[in-house]
Design an enzyme around this catalytic site. Structure first.
Site, PDB file in Angstrom:
ATOM      1  N   ARG A 125     -14.715  -9.755   3.815  1.00  0.00           N
ATOM      2  CA  ARG A 125     -14.293  -8.600   4.083  1.00  0.00           C
ATOM      3  C   ARG A 125     -14.425  -8.604   5.536  1.00  0.00           C
ATOM      4  O   ARG A 125     -13.574  -8.055   6.568  1.00  0.00           O
ATOM      5  CB  ARG A 125     -14.393  -7.251   3.295  1.00  0.00           C
ATOM      6  CG  ARG A 125     -13.636  -7.390   1.883  1.00  0.00           C
ATOM      7  CD  ARG A 125     -14.287  -5.932   1.065  1.00  0.00           C
ATOM      8  NE  ARG A 125     -15.464  -5.998   0.920  1.00  0.00           N
ATOM      9  CZ  ARG A 125     -16.284  -4.838   0.720  1.00  0.00           C
ATOM     10  NH1 ARG A 125     -15.880  -3.523   0.980  1.00  0.00           N
ATOM     11  NH2 ARG A 125     -17.574  -4.956   0.347  1.00  0.00           N
ATOM     12  N   ALA A 143     -11.600  -8.187  -6.149  1.00  0.00           N
ATOM     13  CA  ALA A 143     -11.710  -9.530  -6.077  1.00  0.00           C
ATOM     14  C   ALA A 143     -11.354 -10.101  -7.461  1.00  0.00           C
ATOM     15  O   ALA A 143     -11.746  -9.451  -8.598  1.00  0.00           O
ATOM     16  CB  ALA A 143     -12.873 -10.065  -5.443  1.00  0.00           C
ATOM     17  N   LEU A 180     -18.773  -9.751  -7.325  1.00  0.00           N
ATOM     18  CA  LEU A 180     -17.477  -9.587  -6.923  1.00  0.00           C
ATOM     19  C   LEU A 180     -16.870  -8.368  -7.009  1.00  0.00           C
ATOM     20  O   LEU A 180     -17.052  -7.611  -7.967  1.00  0.00           O
ATOM     21  CB  LEU A 180     -16.770 -10.689  -7.721  1.00  0.00           C
ATOM     22  CG  LEU A 180     -16.463 -12.164  -7.566  1.00  0.00           C
ATOM     23  CD1 LEU A 180     -15.468 -12.763  -8.718  1.00  0.00           C
ATOM     24  CD2 LEU A 180     -16.059 -12.324  -6.127  1.00  0.00           C
ATOM     25  N   ASP A 181     -16.338  -7.976  -5.639  1.00  0.00           N
ATOM     26  CA  ASP A 181     -15.602  -6.566  -5.747  1.00  0.00           C
ATOM     27  C   ASP A 181     -14.590  -6.460  -6.742  1.00  0.00           C
ATOM     28  O   ASP A 181     -14.118  -7.348  -7.315  1.00  0.00           O
ATOM     29  CB  ASP A 181     -15.053  -6.415  -4.497  1.00  0.00           C
ATOM     30  CG  ASP A 181     -15.950  -6.300  -3.291  1.00  0.00           C
ATOM     31  OD1 ASP A 181     -17.421  -6.175  -3.520  1.00  0.00           O
ATOM     32  OD2 ASP A 181     -15.682  -6.629  -2.271  1.00  0.00           O
ATOM     33  N   PRO A 182     -14.367  -5.001  -7.245  1.00  0.00           N
ATOM     34  CA  PRO A 182     -13.370  -4.943  -8.251  1.00  0.00           C
ATOM     35  C   PRO A 182     -12.072  -5.396  -7.872  1.00  0.00           C
ATOM     36  O   PRO A 182     -11.238  -6.022  -8.631  1.00  0.00           O
ATOM     37  CB  PRO A 182     -13.339  -3.299  -8.273  1.00  0.00           C
ATOM     38  CG  PRO A 182     -14.572  -2.921  -7.988  1.00  0.00           C
ATOM     39  CD  PRO A 182     -15.036  -3.979  -7.066  1.00  0.00           C
TER      40      PRO A 182
END
Length: 299
Positions: A179, A48, A44-46
């Site tokens: 994204r 998110a 998970l991206d920061p």
């Protein structure tokens, strides 16, 4: 002085907080449990939040099954600004005054269902000649990625916060970049956009309602209470049929030996979860006559 490691086996369904990277989250949970090994079931991206399944000990052997599983997200798409990272972190790269109507959005959504070609963001963890794409992009290098086939099973408009923002829910397969989905949807609607919020609600068998926040996990403090936050190793294998074995047969598998079956043999090629009592022993594959060990668990 190093903390002694514990033999901890199971899954922690973490509700990852905003601003924390997945690797940092895994490290924090591993430290809390003093676990020997740890991994996660999908980055998970920061920026998110939401379901980050973290595997401890023998559960790390089941990570690929969660990585390959279905994911669900809620996300907010902000129209009018394209950004270098496709989310709120990057620099503005294009702007547009166009704002799509709700009906135009709903009419566009079916075009993204099924197997589609998707170009990943240049700020992604994909590797190019051994280097992460996001490292190359941050260094100012030209990043050339190839489109990939991904699968989207559900995409719905949930509502509009205002003319600039719309909320969606998406269910998708492995490797889908939300994204990129937001970027491409905005372009199809005649504008530009980026994700202003992203939350994962499902990852394989793990769901948002079972997730625990990092502060709550830290408040538990010690191993006995922490164990209550662990899901069994086998949770990641819920979709794989189980087969009960005797203790003798289980010991054969533990020693890497095949188990011959005289009846109720799974069809050739079938992947099966071998258990004795309620204990997971191994993942095995049937050859039509015997069970061949694929992955043995030390539980």
């Amino acid at each position: 002085m190093k903390r002694p490691k514990n033999k901890i086996d199971g899954w922690v369904v973490l509700d990852k907080p905003l601003g924390m990277g997945s690797t940092t989250a895994v490290g924090r949970v591993r430290w809390l449990f003093s676990a020997e090994k740890a991994g996660h079931g999908g980055t998970l991206d920061p920026l998110a939040t939401g379901v980050l399944p973290i595997a401890l000990g023998e559960a790390t052997k089941t990570v690929p099954f969660v990585m390959d599983g279905r994911k669900e997200y809620r996300f907010t798409l902000r129209f009018g600004e394209a950004r270098s990272t496709e989310d709120g972190e990057g620099e503005v790269t294009a702007t547009s005054d166009a704002r799509p109507a709700d009906e135009a959005i709903r009419q566009a959504l079916p075009r993204f269902l099924g197997d589609i070609e998707q170009m990943p963001p240049i700020f992604s963890a994909l590797k190019i000649d051994g280097k992460r794409a996001y490292d190359l992009a941050r260094a100012g290098a030209t990043v050339e990625l190839k489109p990939r086939t991904v699968r989207i099973d559900r995409l719905e408009l949930l509502g509009r916060l205002d003319a600039d923002q719309a909320d969606f829910v998406v269910a998708c397969g492995k490797g889908t970049y939300i994204r990129s989905l937001g970027r491409d949807l905005a372009l199809m609607l005649g504008t530009v956009g980026h994700l202003s919020a992203l939350r994962r609600t499902v990852a394989g068998p793990f769901r948002e309602d079972a997730a625990i926040s990092l502060p709550k996990l830290e408040a538990l403090g010690h191993i006995p209470p922490l164990l209550g936050a662990l899901a069994p190793v086998a949770t990641a294998l819920d979709d794989i049929p189980a087969l009960a074995l005797t203790e003798t047969q289980a010991n054969q598998l533990r020693h890497g030996q095949p188990v011959l079956l005289t009846r109720d043999v799974p069809p050739s090629g079938a992947l099966v979860r071998a258990e004795t009592g309620s204990k997971l022993v191994a993942l095995v594959r049937s050859d039509g006559v015997a069970l061949q060990p694929v992955r043995v668990f030390n539980l």
